[in-house]
Design an enzyme around this catalytic site. Sequence first.
Site, mmCIF file in Angstrom:
data_model
loop_
_atom_site.group_PDB
_atom_site.id
_atom_site.type_symbol
_atom_site.label_atom_id
_atom_site.label_comp_id
_atom_site.label_asym_id
_atom_site.label_seq_id
_atom_site.Cartn_x
_atom_site.Cartn_y
_atom_site.Cartn_z
ATOM 1 N N ASP A 86 -7.905 -9.216 9.001
ATOM 2 C CA ASP A 86 -9.007 -9.157 8.392
ATOM 3 C C ASP A 86 -9.567 -10.312 8.489
ATOM 4 O O ASP A 86 -9.064 -11.431 9.158
ATOM 5 C CB ASP A 86 -8.222 -9.042 6.838
ATOM 6 C CG ASP A 86 -9.369 -8.730 6.026
ATOM 7 O OD1 ASP A 86 -10.640 -8.214 6.441
ATOM 8 O OD2 ASP A 86 -9.400 -8.704 4.583
ATOM 9 N N ASP A 121 -17.678 -9.087 7.099
ATOM 10 C CA ASP A 121 -18.762 -8.374 6.139
ATOM 11 C C ASP A 121 -18.968 -9.135 4.962
ATOM 12 O O ASP A 121 -18.342 -10.201 4.667
ATOM 13 C CB ASP A 121 -18.259 -6.954 6.096
ATOM 14 C CG ASP A 121 -16.799 -6.908 5.314
ATOM 15 O OD1 ASP A 121 -16.178 -7.829 5.566
ATOM 16 O OD2 ASP A 121 -16.702 -5.891 4.362
ATOM 17 N N CYS A 275 15.442 3.411 -9.330
ATOM 18 C CA CYS A 275 15.061 3.683 -7.801
ATOM 19 C C CYS A 275 16.616 3.457 -6.993
ATOM 20 O O CYS A 275 17.390 2.758 -7.643
ATOM 21 C CB CYS A 275 14.283 2.582 -7.541
ATOM 22 S SG CYS A 275 14.013 2.285 -5.647
ATOM 23 N N CYS A 277 16.510 2.094 -3.770
ATOM 24 C CA CYS A 277 16.359 1.132 -2.628
ATOM 25 C C CYS A 277 17.568 0.081 -2.677
ATOM 26 O O CYS A 277 18.178 -0.083 -3.521
ATOM 27 C CB CYS A 277 14.819 0.646 -2.614
ATOM 28 S SG CYS A 277 14.831 -0.770 -3.768
HETATM 29 ZN ZN LIG Z 1 13.875 -0.087 -5.698
#
Ligand SMILES: [Zn+2]
Length: 494
Positions: A86, A121, A275, A277
Amino acid sequence: MIGDFEVKDEDLAGRIGILETKHGKIETPVFFPVINALKSEIGINDIIDIGFNNFITNAYILKKNNLVTTDIHEELKSQKSVIMTDSGAYQILEYGEIEISNKEIVEYQSKIKPDIAVILDIPTGEAENELEAKYTVEETIKRATEVEDIITSSSDIIWTHPIQGGKYLDLLKYSAQKANNNDKYKMLALGSPTVIMQNYDYTSLIDMIYTVRSNISRGKPLHLFGGGVPHIIPFAIALGVDSFDSASYILYARDNRYITRNRTLRLDKMEYFSCSCPVCSKYSPKDLLEMDNKNRTRLLAIHNLYKILEEIRETKIAIKEGRLFEYLQEKAYSHPSVYSAFLRILKYHDYLEKYDPRVKGEVRGILLYDSNSFYRPEIIRHDKFMMQFKPKHNLAVIICYDNLNVPFIYDDYIKDIAYEYENDADIFIAVPFYGLIPLSISESYPLSQFEIPTEIDDLTLKLTENKINEFIEKKYKQIKIFNCEKSKLHIMSV
Ligand SMILES: [Zn+2]
């Protein structure tokens, strides 16, 4: 050729595509995690381990701090990753002016050779008024033109033309068309919706994405700057956004915020992680809270990235299976502001219908729920078909759907009626959402391939009845009704 974009699969106006870069092909929709080269809470290796083969980093920071001077892939030791840089526009948004010119940053990027790069920009951000917003648009277009020579001489980089205008949709449209016409740029990007995202103003975001996407070529990939929360990603994809980048995962982590697929939670208010993960499997919220800042931020950031990746994948599965509409419907109920985004997307139903493929490989019944389901491409198409329908007879036979079997032509009750009337009448089945389905075509997809609830809301019934009654009034002198005595559908007799 580098920058080529091939669409592999579509659903609504969203697509799965392949973008060719110098470092191989990447499948879209794709998310570029923002890596800040100065802050090393989370490293490139962490990101690769999670499953990202791509990231974005800020060229202005790299240059200002002399962090990269030759090939970025070598210097960051990530020869296999697709790297986007960027330009520093985000810093302009945060801190006002920065001490570098567009030409300098574009030259620098062409020297360090990322796979995808962006010109410097002027973000519209929260422009005070339309005049100020117009300045950012004109200046961005001017800047894109002034560096065309450098861009032409570094054609193995996919150069990105940002589109500005903010909430001023006319400006956005103008900016999109100008950017689209400049064929030096193979990728286009909707700039600076960060402020809008922070304010949960998702309806404006939907309007902005629609305005841009409907004014640029379908063949060009569209990037969304700063689209890093899972609950809005599928909506952006459904309108045709192909890539995203965001630092939200790390900014949230620093602030002890835990991203789920539908919302963000405060770590100190959590007792469990739902979760699974690697982070959440190993630690509890308490464990993380007891850690030092640096470790906690890293682990939270890793979890947050898992959630973003999961959302992108889930949306891709929905595209593959042709059930993106149902997926959006499901997501809509996560929060009133997401529901608003869903309703706003329905406003663009004609656009969604236009690009939605009619036939997908595997035939899957469509799931219809409530009056929002009237905006599904399949129902809209059926309405259009019925508007053109030409009666063959003066008499319409209408059979209410209740307790009948699909495919309708094999239902014994319907078969008997058909046998008696097929030479003297047009035969229809009345079904909620669809209205009338001509028996003769009822086998074609999805006129027999659907699931509807046993309990149907009043609005859906009312809208279906209106559709049916208007149709009959317009096209038939006589009707005969069967099986409707106990139906919730009230069909008018002529
Ligand atoms: Zn997680």
